[in-house]
Write a protein that holds these residues in place. Structure first.
Motif, short mmCIF file in Angstrom:
data_model
loop_
_atom_site.label_atom_id
_atom_site.label_comp_id
_atom_site.label_asym_id
_atom_site.label_seq_id
_atom_site.Cartn_x
_atom_site.Cartn_y
_atom_site.Cartn_z
N UNK A 1 30.77 38.13 13.64
CA UNK A 1 31.46 38.18 14.94
C UNK A 1 32.66 39.13 14.88
N UNK A 2 32.45 40.36 15.36
CA UNK A 2 33.56 41.31 15.35
C UNK A 2 34.54 41.05 16.48
N UNK A 3 35.78 41.51 16.26
CA UNK A 3 36.76 41.58 17.34
C UNK A 3 36.60 42.91 18.06
N UNK A 4 37.58 43.24 18.89
CA UNK A 4 37.55 44.49 19.67
C UNK A 4 37.71 45.69 18.76
N UNK A 5 36.74 46.59 18.74
CA UNK A 5 36.88 47.83 17.99
C UNK A 5 36.22 48.94 18.78
N UNK A 6 36.56 50.18 18.47
CA UNK A 6 36.07 51.29 19.30
C UNK A 6 34.64 51.67 18.95
N UNK A 7 33.78 51.58 19.95
CA UNK A 7 32.40 52.10 19.88
C UNK A 7 32.09 52.63 21.28
N UNK A 8 30.96 53.28 21.48
CA UNK A 8 30.61 53.71 22.84
C UNK A 8 30.60 52.55 23.84
N UNK B 1 46.47 46.40 12.88
CA UNK B 1 45.78 47.70 13.03
C UNK B 1 44.36 47.50 13.55
N UNK B 2 43.84 48.55 14.17
CA UNK B 2 42.52 48.55 14.79
C UNK B 2 41.41 48.43 13.73
N UNK B 3 40.42 47.59 13.97
CA UNK B 3 39.27 47.50 13.08
C UNK B 3 38.26 48.59 13.39
N UNK B 4 37.26 48.73 12.53
CA UNK B 4 36.25 49.78 12.71
C UNK B 4 34.85 49.18 12.56
N UNK B 5 33.87 49.95 13.01
CA UNK B 5 32.48 49.53 12.84
C UNK B 5 32.14 49.39 11.36
N UNK B 6 32.80 50.17 10.53
CA UNK B 6 32.55 50.10 9.08
C UNK B 6 32.99 48.75 8.51
N UNK B 7 34.06 48.17 9.10
CA UNK B 7 34.50 46.83 8.66
C UNK B 7 33.39 45.81 8.90
N UNK B 8 32.69 45.97 10.03
CA UNK B 8 31.60 45.04 10.36
C UNK B 8 30.41 45.28 9.44
N UNK B 9 30.11 46.55 9.18
CA UNK B 9 28.99 46.89 8.29
C UNK B 9 29.19 46.25 6.91
N UNK B 10 30.43 46.26 6.44
CA UNK B 10 30.74 45.68 5.14
C UNK B 10 30.38 44.19 5.12
N UNK B 11 30.67 43.51 6.23
CA UNK B 11 30.36 42.07 6.31
C UNK B 11 28.85 41.84 6.32
#
Ligand SMILES: NC(=O)c1ccc[n+]([C@@H]2O[C@H](COP(=O)([O-])OP(=O)(O)OC[C@H]3O[C@@H](n4cnc5c(N)ncnc54)[C@H](O)[C@@H]3O)[C@@H](O)[C@H]2O)c1
Length: 251
Positions: free
Chosen positions: A173-180, A203-213
């Motif tokens: 479950x990601x929080x708000x991060x920038x994607x299209x 600080x802002x999270x990234x899609x890569x943070x989610x990929x790691x999970x």
């Protein structure tokens, strides 16, 4: 990798490929999926499109399309990120729009678990991208919040049922991060700041943070039915008033 052509799905596809996985990028946007698979092939030093990684067209809201995707396949890992969002108050939300979001975010994930669950190898894993909104309501976000909350419970039921085969089903479950998907929303004045102010880690999270999970869950043989939050600790604080900020910005 369902919904793998963009945002979190694309970041996850890249992380998996870098980890040595052979990835099939399945997406509603077939052209972008094909370009992404070619890009992954190119990174291996092979000619783009040499076919190590693959691309498929799929619409998760269409059962025949999802069934065809898994026909003859036996993946070790199925990840689904396909999702859409909308804004509308409960008391005047268009029912067809509500259904559209539930169709993609919840029923779509059900169809991936159904047909992917038949296909996935014993001992494998299935992971769906849910949302902070599975736990935290947001005004004007009924369809999305309800669909994501349903998705977390759906995954827990699937985890119980598929656990007998050693298949681990979990959600991230990601929080708000920038994607299209969120780029236009995050442009609403004050929204990103309000999110950061109400998070443990500003600080802002990234899609890569989610990929790691996702990779962590895949490699965790004793985790099942878990919903892993990747949101900077945002569930510890208040969710931003998306509708209030949008209304003030555009009226
Ligand atoms: N970006 C965020 O801040 C955020 C936060 C929490 C949860 N999420 C969830 O993460 C997931 C990925 O979102 P994203 O931000 O990467 O968005 P995105 O728009 O960048 O990617 C979504 C992908 O899903 C595909 N898709 C949409 N409908 C589809 C369908 N019917 N069948 C197949 N594919 C379909 C799109 O073509 C796109 O490639 C979504 O489920 C979203 O709800 C995102």
């Amino acid at each position: 990798m369902v919904g793998g052509a963009s945002g979190i799905g694309w970041a996850t596809a890249q992380a998996l490929a870098a980890d040595g996985w052979q990835v099939t990028i399945a997406d509603l946007d077939a052209d972008l999926a094909a370009a992404r698979a070619g890009e992954l092939d190119g990174r291996r030093g092979a000619a783009a499109g040499d076919g190590f990684h693959a691309a498929r067209a799929v619409d998760v809201s269409d059962e025949g399309s999802v069934e065809a995707l898994f026909d003859g396949a036996s993946p070790d890992l199925v990840v689904t990120t396909a999702g859409v969002s909308t804004l509308g108050l409960v008391t005047d939300h268009d029912a067809a729009e509500f259904r559209r979001v539930v169709d993609v975010c919840l029923t779509g994930a059900f169809l991936v678990f159904k047909h992917g669950g038949r296909a996935v190898r014993d001992g494998g894993a299935m992971i769906a991208i849910a949302s902070l909104n599975a736990r935290r309501p947001g005004r004007g976000m009924a369809a999305y919040c309800a669909a994501k909350a349903g998705l977390v419970m759906l995954a827990q039921v699937a985890a119980l049922e598929l656990g007998e085969r050693g298949v681990r089903v979990n959600t991230v479950s990601p929080g708000f991060l920038v994607t299209p998907l969120t780029e236009p929303v995050l442009q609403i004045p004050g929204l990103a700041e309000e999110y950061a102010e109400n998070s443990a880690i500003p600080h802002r999270g990234t899609a890569e943070d989610v990929a790691r999970a996702v990779l962590y869950l895949e490699g965790s043989p004793w985790m099942a039915g878990e919903d892993l939050a990747v949101d900077g600790g945002a569930q510890l604080e208040r969710y931003p008033d998306v509708l209030g900020l949008a209304t003030r910005a555009f009226s």
